[in-house]
Design an enzyme around this catalytic site. Structure first.
Site, PDB file in Angstrom:
ATOM      1  N   LYS B  87       0.857  -1.070  -0.042  1.00 15.48           N
ATOM      2  CA  LYS B  87      -0.066   0.205  -0.135  1.00 15.48           C
ATOM      3  C   LYS B  87       1.092   1.207   0.034  1.00 15.48           C
ATOM      4  CE  LYS B  87      -2.868  -1.078   3.383  1.00 15.48           C
ATOM      5  NZ  LYS B  87      -2.391  -2.381   4.112  1.00 15.48           N
ATOM      6  N   CYS B 171     -12.461   1.760  16.109  1.00 15.89           N
ATOM      7  CA  CYS B 171     -11.354   1.137  15.967  1.00 15.89           C
ATOM      8  C   CYS B 171     -10.695   0.709  17.109  1.00 15.89           C
ATOM      9  CB  CYS B 171     -10.688   1.407  14.650  1.00 15.89           C
ATOM     10  SG  CYS B 171      -9.801   2.874  14.769  1.00 15.89           S
ATOM     11  N   MET B 172     -10.321   1.772  18.238  1.00 21.44           N
ATOM     12  CA  MET B 172      -9.508   1.500  19.161  1.00 21.44           C
ATOM     13  C   MET B 172      -9.992   2.040  20.382  1.00 21.44           C
ATOM     14  SD  MET B 172      -8.129   5.157  18.744  1.00 21.44           S
ATOM     15  CE  MET B 172      -9.127   5.456  19.792  1.00 21.44           C
ATOM     16  N   MET B 346      -7.650  -4.768  16.141  1.00 18.65           N
ATOM     17  CA  MET B 346      -9.177  -4.742  16.225  1.00 18.65           C
ATOM     18  C   MET B 346     -10.003  -6.135  16.866  1.00 18.65           C
ATOM     19  SD  MET B 346      -9.607  -1.922  14.800  1.00 18.65           S
ATOM     20  CE  MET B 346      -8.279  -1.016  14.220  1.00 18.65           C
ATOM     21  N   GLY B 383      -5.155   1.272  13.378  1.00 22.09           N
ATOM     22  CA  GLY B 383      -5.366   1.058  11.972  1.00 22.09           C
ATOM     23  C   GLY B 383      -5.241   2.345  11.342  1.00 22.09           C
ATOM     24  N   GLN B 384      -5.315   3.249  11.810  1.00 16.83           N
ATOM     25  CA  GLN B 384      -5.290   4.818  11.371  1.00 16.83           C
ATOM     26  C   GLN B 384      -4.190   5.564  11.443  1.00 16.83           C
ATOM     27  OE1 GLN B 384      -9.247   6.691  10.614  1.00 16.83           O
ATOM     28  NE2 GLN B 384      -9.486   5.753  12.367  1.00 16.83           N
TER      29      GLN B 384
HETATM   30  S1  SF4 Z   1       2.196   2.938   7.155  1.00 12.26           S
HETATM   31 FE1  SF4 Z   1       1.208   1.059   6.990  1.00 12.26          FE
HETATM   32  S2  SF4 Z   1       0.286   1.006   4.660  1.00 12.26           S
HETATM   33 FE2  SF4 Z   1       1.972   2.487   4.886  1.00 12.26          FE
HETATM   34  S3  SF4 Z   1       3.673   1.562   4.356  1.00 12.26           S
HETATM   35 FE3  SF4 Z   1       3.664   1.193   6.375  1.00 12.26          FE
HETATM   36  S4  SF4 Z   1       2.655  -0.593   6.668  1.00 12.26           S
HETATM   37 FE4  SF4 Z   1       2.172  -0.112   4.598  1.00 12.26          FE
END
Ligand code: SF4
Lengths: 82, 801
Positions: B87, B171-172, B346, B383-384
Site C-alpha cells: 500500500k 477501532c481503538m 481490532m 489501524g489509522q
Molecule cells: S504505514 Fe502501513 S500502509 Fe503505509 S507502508 Fe507502512 S505498513 Fe504499509
C-alpha cells in the site's frame, strides 16, 4: 517503464536460499544486488506497473523466499502512469 | 549515463541500503543512512508519513512538474528503515483517481449541484448559527492533528457543547479504556523497538502480516537471520500471520477472556508470577456493581479466588484451546529469562468486552513482570495513521479535551479555557453522544428525540464503516430536516446522498501532522496542488468558524473579542479564513504550538512544531534537555528512559488511578456475547481488512494495481462448511444476518481460513456493504461496537430459471 527497488528476504536454510537466488537471477527483469545477510536487494524493471505487481507476487511465491518488501517505485520514465 | 540507467542505479542503491538498514536491532550502530535520492533527474524529494495505516512508515515523495512520480521508503525513518508494504509503495497514486471531488456540491431539488466555496461556507454557518446545539462533527484518525484540534476547538470552545466524535471510536476506543483502567493514562508504554528485542511475540486476534506488514517483517527478518523468536498466534481464523507462527491457537469467538484468565490462574496457582514486581508496582481490581471503568479494589486473595474456575480444563471447554496450550502460555509468561511482547488491534478492540480483554492482557504482563524492559511489552496497534495522534491525544471525542484532559473535570475545563482565552464556563461539562448514539440520533426524526440535525463528516466514510448502517446511517438520508455535510476526496457511500459535499485536499496536497501507534508524532509539508477547488479540511473549519463569528455567534470570540482562531504573523492577524491568505502563514504550526501547551498535564509532552520538521517523528513525552535539544521517550514508566520516572524507582506508574504509582491488574470474567449462532443463524460472522485495501477502500480501490489485486469482497468459508452446503469455491452465496443480507462469492482456503462454523468478510468493498449486516452492540465503557462476531447464515443462490 516502472523501476522498482525491493528487498527480498530469503530462508536461512542454505539449499533453499541458493535455489531462490538462482531462480531470481534467471529472470531478466530482475537485477539482483549483493546480499546483506538474509536480505537481497533487487531492482525490477517491467513494461507496466501491472507487470511489476505480478512480478512481485511471482517472486514472493519462489520457494526459499520468505518476504518481498518494497523500497521504492519510480514512474518518472512513464509519467502517464503515475 | 542515460536517465534509465541512472534510475536503476539509484534504485539498487536504495534497495541495498534498505537491506542493510533493515537488520533491525542487530547492530549497535546501523549503517548511517545517506539519501540515494539524487535531484539530478529533476525530481524534488521531501518526507511524509505514509497516508495509510497506523504503523506510520515514512516515505520520501518524489515530485516532478507538480505531480508525484516516485515514492521511496524513507531511509532515515526508524519505523520502516526504507521499506514499505504494497500500500505504501502505491501511496502516491491515491491522489490521482479519475473521480476526485473538485467542487463543492449542494443538493438542490435532489441533485448535487456545483456551488462556490463562499456559498458552501455560508450554508453551513447559517445552519449552525440557527441551532448550534444540534450540530455535530464526526471526524477520524485520518484527520491531521491540526485538523482535529481545530474541529474540537470549534465545537467545545466555539459552540460550547461536546458533540464531536471520530471514527477511531470504532477501532481503538477499547484500547484506550483498557489503558486508562490499567495505568490511568492512555497509549502503549512500549514501542516498535520491542519487536527487535522480544523472544516471544504473541498476536492476540491480530494479523500484522497483512495489517501492519512492516512491523511484522521486523520479526520475520530476525528469524531469517537465525534468531529464535517464538511466534504465537491466538486467533479465531487462520491468517497470513498464522502461517509464520510456531503455534496457532484457534479459539471460539468471544472466549479470549477465558484464555487470559487461564494464564493468570496458572501463574497465581503455581506461584510463577513475578511477586517482586507485583508487590512493588501493582494492585488488583475487579468490576463493581455500578459498572464503572475504575471498578473496585480487591485483594490478591480475592483475585486468586475469582480466577479459580479458569483451570486449563475449564478454559479448554470455554475456548476450544487445548489445556496443554494454556499451560504452555502460562509457562512462557512464568519464565523470567524470556522477553514477551503482545500485539493486538481490532480483534480485541471491536469486542463488546473490549475494555475487559484489553485490561486482562495488560494484567497478564504485569502479573508476570513482562513489562518495562525492551521486548517485554503489551502493545496495542492502531489501524489509522493518526488514531493516536489526533483522536486519542487531541481528544476529538465527546468526553475528551486535549492531552488526556476530560470535560467532566472542572480543573481540566479551566485549563483548556485558559489556553483558549475563553471565559470560564465556555466548555460544557455535559458529555456529548458517542458515535453510535450520535448516528442513532441523526437517523431518528427530530420530533422523536433525534436531536442531532446537522452533521459534518470529515475524512471518513461512515456510510460504509458504521455497523448496522441500515439503522444508524441510511434513515437520516430520508429525513427532510437532517442535513449531512461531507468533506472528502472521492465520492463515497457517505457523499452519495449528502446534502453538501466539500472537496478536500489529500495528504501531501496540504501540510499535516500525524501521530502513529508508538506515540510518534510526524510532520510533513504540502508538496503538490490539490485538483480543482479542493481545499484543506482545516481551512474549511476555520472558514466556517469565521463566518459564525461574522454572524455574531458569541462563542467564536475569545475573552478579548478576537476571532477564536486568530493566527498572527509578525504580530499581525492573518485572515486565514480567506483562502487567498491561508498559506501566508503556517496554520498547522500555529494550531500545533497552541495544542502542545495542553500536553504536559498528563506528561504527554510534545516538542515545538519546528522540531518535527527536522525529525522522522518523535515519540512523546518529548522533553527539552539542558542543551536545548528535545529528547523522545522509547519506553514509558521505566527509569532511565522516561524522564518522569523518579530516580531509584525502576518502574513508576506515575499516572496511576490509585495515585500510588501502581498499575491495576484486573479480573474480568468471561461473559456471553450479545448475539451467538443458533438454529436460524448458525455461523459466526467476523469482518475485517485485507492487505491491499485500506479500510473502506476509498483510496486504494482507485489505485488500479491494488484494485486488480483484490477487486471485490468475498466470504471466507471452511472447506467442510462449503461441502456441506454444496457450495464451490468462487460461487455466489446469500449471506444473511438479522439486520440484512448481501450476495457475494465464496473463497475457500483463500487469504484466511476460518474453522467450520465461522465466516469472514472484508469491509473494503462499497458495492458489497458488509456493514449492513453487522451488530451495533458495543462495549459498555469504550462504546466501541463489535464488528467481529454476530450470528449469520449462508445459502446457495437460487438458480435463475
Ligand atoms: S504505514 Fe502501513 S500502509 Fe503505509 S507502508 Fe507502512 S505498513 Fe504499509
Amino acid at each position: 517503464m516502472p523501476i522498482a527497488s525491493v528487498v527480498i528476504t530469503l530462508d536461512a536454510r542454505a539449499t533453499l536460499h541458493d535455489a531462490a537466488l538462482a531462480a531470481l537471477r534467471d529472470d531478466e527483469r530482475v537485477e539482483v544486488g549483493n546480499r546483506v545477510g538474509a536480505r537481497v536487494p533487487a531492482v525490477l524493471e517491467t513494461r507496466t506497473a501491472d507487470e511489476g505487481e505480478a512480478l512481485v507476487r511471482e517472486i514472493a511465491s519462489v520457494p526459499g523466499v520468505l518476504l518481498v518488501e518494497l523500497v521504492g517505485v519510480d514512474r518518472s520514465l512513464d509519467e502517464g502512469d503515475a | 549515463m542515460d536517465r534509465r540507467a541512472f534510475l536503476k542505479q539509484s534504485a539498487m542503491a536504495a534497495a541495498t541500503m534498505a537491506a542493510a538498514r533493515a537488520s533491525f536491532g542487530q547492530a549497535a550502530a546501523p549503517p548511517k543512512p545517506t539519501l540515494p535520492l539524487a535531484p539530478a533527474n529533476g525530481v524534488k524529494w521531501d518526507k511524509a508519513p505514509c497516508r495509510f495505516c497506523g504503523t506510520g512508515c515514512h516515505v520520501q515523495v518524489g515530485v516532478l512538474a507538480g505531480k508525484i512520480v516516485a515514492i521511496q521508503g524513507d531511509p532515515k525513518a526508524e519505523v520502516n528503515r526504507g521499506l514499505l508494504c504494497v500500500k505504501g509503495y502505491h501511496v502516491g497514486l491515491a491522489l490521482y483517481g479519475k473521480d476526485r471531488l473538485t467542487r463543492p456540491l449542494l443538493k438542490k431539488n435532489g441533485v448535487q449541484t456545483p456551488i462556490s466555496w463562499a456559498e458552501a461556507i455560508d450554508v453551513i454557518a447559517k445552519r449552525v448559527a440557527a441551532d448550534p446545539a444540534t450540530f455535530a462533527i464526526y471526524g477520524s484518525g485520518q484527520w491531521t492533528i491540526p485538523e482535529g484540534y481545530a474541529a474540537l476547538k470549534l465545537i467545545k470552545g466555539g459552540l460550547g457543547h461536546n458533540q464531536i466524535e471520530a471514527n477511531a471510536r470504532l477501532c481503538m476506543a477499547s484500547a484506550v479504556t483498557g489503558f486508562l483502567a490499567t495505568y490511568g493514562v492512555d497509549e502503549p508504554a512500549g514501542c516498535y523497538d520491542d519487536l527487535d528485542r522480544c523472544d516471544v511475540l504473541i498476536t492476540w486476534g491480530n494479523n500484522p502480516a497483512e495489517m501492519h506488514p512492516i512491523l511484522f517483517s521486523r520479526v520475520i527478518d530476525r528469524r531469517s537471520r537465525g534468531e529464535k523468536v517464538t511466534l504465537i498466534d491466538i486467533n479465531t481464523r487462520r491468517t497470513r500471520t498464522s502461517a509464520f507462527a510456531d503455534r496457532s491457537l484457534l479459539f471460539k469467538p468471544n472466549t479470549d477472556l477465558a484464555i487470559a484468565n487461564g494464564i493468570a490462574h496458572l501463574l497465581v496457582e503455581r506461584g510463577t508470577f513475578d511477586k517482586d514486581f507485583v508487590d512493588k508496582h501493582c494492585a488488583f481490581r475487579a468490576p463493581d456493581d455500578k459498572k464503572t471503568l475504575q471498578g473496585k479494589a480487591i485483594s490478591f486473595d480475592d483475585y486468586k479466588r475469582m480466577l479459580a474456575e479458569y483451570t486449563p480444563a475449564n478454559v479448554e471447554k470455554m475456548s476450544g484451546v487445548a489445556a496443554k496450550d494454556i499451560v504452555y502460555l502460562a509457562e512462557l509468561f512464568g519464565r523470567r529469562d524470556l522477553r514477551i511482547t503482545s500485539l493486538w488491534c481490532m480483534g480485541m478492540n471491536q469486542h463488546t468486552r473490549g475494555t475487559a480483554i484489553n485490561s486482562l492482557v495488560h494484567g497478564v504482563h504485569l502479573l508476570s513482570g513482562h513489562f518495562g524492559k525492551p521486548g517485554d511489552a503489551p502493545t496495542s496497534l492502531t489501524g489509522q495513521p493518526s488514531a493516536c495522534g489526533t483522536v486519542r491525544e487531541v481528544g476529538t471525542l465527546c468526553h475528551a479535551l486535549p492531552g488526556g484532559l476530560v470535560v467532566a473535570k472542572a480543573e481540566d475545563r479551566a485549563e483548556v479555557e485558559h489556553v483558549w482565552n475563553v471565559p470560564p464556563g465556555r466548555i460544557s461539562a455535559k458529555v456529548g453522544y458517542h458515535t453510535v448514539e450520535m448516528f442513532r440520533r441523526f437517523s431518528t426524526p427530530s420530533d422523536k428525540g433525534g436531536d442531532i440535525k446537522t452533521l459534518w463528516v470529515q475524512t471518513t466514510n461512515p456510510g460504509q464503516s458504521l455497523p448496522n448502517v441500515h439503522e444508524l446511517f441510511e434513515p437520516s438520508r430520508k429525513l427532510a430536516d437532517k442535513f449531512l455535510i461531507v468533506s472528502d476526496v472521492y465520492p463515497t457511500a457517505t457523499t452519495k446522498d449528502a446534502d453538501l459535499v466539500l472537496p478536500s485536499s489529500l495528504w501531501v496536497e496540504k501540510n499535516g501532522v500525524f501521530g502513529n501507534s508508538e506515540r510518534r508524532t510526524q510532520q510533513w509539508f504540502k508538496m503538490v496542488e490539490p485538483p480543482g477547488e479542493a481545499r484543506p479540511d482545516v481551512w474549511q473549519l476555520l472558514a466556517v468558524a469565521r463566518r459564525l463569528y461574522e454572524l455574531g455567534v458569541p462563542g467564536l470570540k475569545d475573552k478579548d473579542g478576537a476571532y477564536l482562531f486568530d493566527v498572527k504573523k509578525d504580530g499581525k492577524s492573518v485572515p486565514v479564513w480567506d483562502f487567498a491568505h491561508f498559506f501566508d502563514v503556517n496554520v498547522d504550526e500555529a494550531l500545533f504550538d497552541e495544542y502542545r501547551k495542553l500536553t504536559k498535564h498528563h506528561k504527554k509532552d510534545l516538542a515545538p512544531y519546528a522540531e518535527y520538521t527536522r525529525a522522522r517523528g518523535l515519540r512523546w513525552p518529548v522533553v527539552e534537555q539542558p542543551d536545548g535539544s528535545w529528547k523522545e521517550t522509547r519506553f514509558r514508566f521505566t527509569e532511565g528512559e522516561d524522564p518522569y520516572v523518579a530516580k531509584g524507582k525502576g518502574v513508576q506508574f506515575y499516572q496511576s488511578v490509585t495515585k500510588d504509582d501502581r498499575a491495576q491488574i484486573w479480573f474480568n470474567p468471561q461473559e456471553a456475547p450479545p448475539e451467538s449462532p443458533d438454529a436460524d443463524y448458525p455461523f459466526w460472522l467476523c469482518t475485517g481488512r485485507v492487505l491491499e485495501h485500506w479500510h473502506t477502500g476509498t483510496m486504494t480501490m482507485r489505485i488500479p494495481q491494488l484494485a486488480r489485486a483484490m477487486p471485490h469482497a468475498y466470504v471466507e468459508m471452511s472447506r467442510e462448511d462449503a461441502s456441506r452446503l454444496g457450495v464451490q469455491d468462487g460461487e455466489e452465496v446469500v449471506l444473511e444476518t438479522r439486520r440484512g443480507k448481501i450476495e457475494l462469492p465464496v473463497w475457500i482456503d483463500g487469504r484466511g481460513s476460518p474453522p467450520p462454523g465461522s465466516l469472514f468478510v472484508p469491509f473494503f468493498d462499497e458495492r458489497l456493504l458488509i456493514n449492513e449486516l453487522t451488530l451495533h452492540e458495543h462495549d459498555p465503557f469504550s462504546k466501541q461496537p463489535d464488528y467481529k462476531k454476530c450470528a449469520a447464515r449462508v445459502r446457495k443462490k437460487a438458480k435463475a430459471s
